[in-house]
Scaffold this motif. Structure first.
Motif, mmCIF file in Angstrom:
data_model
loop_
_atom_site.group_PDB
_atom_site.id
_atom_site.type_symbol
_atom_site.label_atom_id
_atom_site.label_comp_id
_atom_site.label_asym_id
_atom_site.label_seq_id
_atom_site.Cartn_x
_atom_site.Cartn_y
_atom_site.Cartn_z
ATOM 1 N N TYR A 111 -24.876 -3.393 15.498
ATOM 2 C CA TYR A 111 -25.293 -2.345 15.471
ATOM 3 C C TYR A 111 -24.638 -1.022 15.327
ATOM 4 N N HIS A 112 -23.665 -1.145 15.746
ATOM 5 C CA HIS A 112 -22.467 -0.227 15.552
ATOM 6 C C HIS A 112 -21.531 0.240 13.960
ATOM 7 N N LEU A 113 -21.825 -1.556 13.968
ATOM 8 C CA LEU A 113 -20.421 -2.264 12.640
ATOM 9 C C LEU A 113 -21.358 -1.799 11.801
ATOM 10 N N ARG A 114 -22.780 -2.750 11.395
ATOM 11 C CA ARG A 114 -23.680 -2.563 10.133
ATOM 12 C C ARG A 114 -23.981 -0.222 9.968
ATOM 13 N N HIS A 115 -23.582 -0.067 11.444
ATOM 14 C CA HIS A 115 -23.705 1.552 10.496
ATOM 15 C C HIS A 115 -23.260 2.542 10.614
ATOM 16 N N ARG A 116 -21.067 2.174 10.997
ATOM 17 C CA ARG A 116 -20.080 2.690 10.014
ATOM 18 C C ARG A 116 -20.463 2.331 8.640
ATOM 19 N N ILE A 117 -21.020 0.367 8.733
ATOM 20 C CA ILE A 117 -20.421 0.468 7.086
ATOM 21 C C ILE A 117 -21.113 1.031 6.989
ATOM 22 N N HIS A 118 -22.281 1.207 7.091
ATOM 23 C CA HIS A 118 -23.059 2.812 6.498
ATOM 24 C C HIS A 118 -22.840 3.043 5.915
ATOM 25 N N CYS A 119 -21.913 4.439 6.913
ATOM 26 C CA CYS A 119 -21.137 5.547 7.024
ATOM 27 C C CYS A 119 -20.201 5.521 5.825
ATOM 28 N N LEU A 120 -19.633 4.455 6.337
ATOM 29 C CA LEU A 120 -18.440 4.317 5.018
ATOM 30 C C LEU A 120 -18.599 4.465 3.747
ATOM 31 N N VAL A 121 -19.594 3.566 3.034
ATOM 32 C CA VAL A 121 -19.749 3.505 2.122
ATOM 33 C C VAL A 121 -21.046 4.235 1.457
ATOM 34 N N ASN A 122 -21.699 5.563 1.995
ATOM 35 C CA ASN A 122 -22.642 6.337 1.680
ATOM 36 C C ASN A 122 -22.241 7.510 2.259
ATOM 37 N N PRO A 123 -22.027 8.522 1.510
ATOM 38 C CA PRO A 123 -21.551 10.117 1.557
ATOM 39 C C PRO A 123 -23.061 10.328 2.526
ATOM 40 N N PHE A 124 -23.179 11.329 2.814
ATOM 41 C CA PHE A 124 -23.909 11.863 3.770
ATOM 42 C C PHE A 124 -25.173 12.438 2.748
ATOM 43 N N LEU A 125 -24.606 13.236 1.995
ATOM 44 C CA LEU A 125 -24.984 14.142 1.125
ATOM 45 C C LEU A 125 -25.409 12.544 -0.225
ATOM 46 N N GLN A 126 -25.459 11.541 -0.249
ATOM 47 C CA GLN A 126 -25.596 10.955 -0.821
ATOM 48 C C GLN A 126 -26.444 9.514 -0.636
ATOM 49 N N GLY A 127 -27.692 10.136 0.207
ATOM 50 C CA GLY A 127 -28.799 9.064 1.442
ATOM 51 C C GLY A 127 -28.453 8.528 2.121
ATOM 52 N N TRP A 128 -28.395 9.351 3.622
ATOM 53 C CA TRP A 128 -28.624 8.646 4.928
ATOM 54 C C TRP A 128 -30.072 9.542 4.603
ATOM 55 N N GLY A 129 -30.562 8.621 5.310
ATOM 56 C CA GLY A 129 -32.055 8.777 6.140
ATOM 57 C C GLY A 129 -31.968 10.052 7.101
ATOM 58 N N ALA A 130 -33.019 10.113 7.315
ATOM 59 C CA ALA A 130 -33.076 11.475 8.970
ATOM 60 C C ALA A 130 -32.329 9.908 9.995
ATOM 61 N N ALA A 131 -31.800 10.456 11.175
ATOM 62 C CA ALA A 131 -31.546 9.937 12.099
ATOM 63 C C ALA A 131 -32.858 9.448 12.909
ATOM 64 N N PRO A 132 -33.076 8.478 13.974
ATOM 65 C CA PRO A 132 -34.172 8.603 14.748
ATOM 66 C C PRO A 132 -33.891 9.435 16.040
ATOM 67 N N MET A 133 -35.269 9.987 16.457
ATOM 68 C CA MET A 133 -35.552 10.911 16.920
ATOM 69 C C MET A 133 -35.365 10.255 18.387
ATOM 70 N N THR A 134 -35.141 11.921 19.380
ATOM 71 C CA THR A 134 -34.825 10.946 20.652
ATOM 72 C C THR A 134 -35.422 11.587 21.745
ATOM 73 N N PRO A 135 -35.639 10.610 22.715
ATOM 74 C CA PRO A 135 -36.405 10.573 23.690
ATOM 75 C C PRO A 135 -36.070 12.663 24.136
ATOM 76 N N ALA A 136 -37.418 13.666 24.476
ATOM 77 C CA ALA A 136 -36.327 14.655 25.592
ATOM 78 C C ALA A 136 -35.984 13.705 26.521
ATOM 79 N N LEU A 137 -35.001 14.091 27.533
ATOM 80 C CA LEU A 137 -33.868 13.988 28.078
ATOM 81 C C LEU A 137 -33.712 15.051 29.922
ATOM 82 N N LYS A 138 -33.847 14.596 30.646
ATOM 83 C CA LYS A 138 -33.306 15.562 32.047
ATOM 84 C C LYS A 138 -32.277 14.881 32.873
ATOM 85 N N LYS A 139 -31.560 15.727 32.857
ATOM 86 C CA LYS A 139 -29.934 15.584 33.537
ATOM 87 C C LYS A 139 -30.973 14.364 34.934
ATOM 88 N N PRO A 140 -29.477 13.859 35.260
ATOM 89 C CA PRO A 140 -30.253 12.795 36.475
ATOM 90 C C PRO A 140 -29.595 14.129 37.914
#
Length: 140
Positions: A111-140
């Motif tokens: 998963y992380h390899l695919r993401h890093r490859i994407h980041c290296l060859v696609n500059p942020f301003l040239q095509g990154w989609g929206a990042a997935p939303m994160t769940p609400a978090l509570k401190k343990p």
């Protein structure tokens, strides 16, 4: 430019047809093998993606605007590789040991390899989609 761009998420994709047209034929073949016999083949997929990461890194360096930009890419890659190795060990712990620890480590690595490859060859301003939303978090 070559086409570049998890186990439950990885294998949740169709193993017969890639869902993303940017996934190359060899990656598709390795995904099919990993889906049919994960323990025997998922490492091959990871190794192939590591090779693609090296190519993506060279592409990013070649596209650097100047020496300062190049140095930033080098530093970011060095730090990312450290993160990658440590995070894979965390995945093993998250699997609470047992038979799935290795599998979780490899799959999170994919998963992380695919993401890093994407980041290296696609500059942020040239095509990154929206990042997935994160769940609400509570401190343990």
């Amino acid at each position: 430019m070559i086409s570049l761009l998890c186990m439950a998420p990885l294998l949740g994709q169709s193993a017969t047809e890639p869902t993303d047209p940017n996934i190359d034929a060899e990656e598709t073949r390795l995904m099919k093998l990993a889906a049919s016999l994960p323990k025997a083949n998922v490492g091959n997929l990871r190794d192939y993606l590591r090779q693609k990461l090296d190519v993506a890194y060279e592409i990013a360096l070649a596209a650097a605007e100047n020496e300062e930009h190049r140095k930033a890419i080098v530093e970011a890659q060095e730090q990312w590789l450290e993160f990658y190795e440590v995070q894979r060990s965390v995945a093993g712990y998250n699997a609470q040991g047992g038979s799935m620890a290795f599998q979780a480590s490899v799959n999170e690595g994919i998963y992380h390899l695919r993401h890093r490859i994407h980041c290296l060859v696609n500059p942020f301003l040239q095509g990154w989609g929206a990042a997935p939303m994160t769940p609400a978090l509570k401190k343990p």
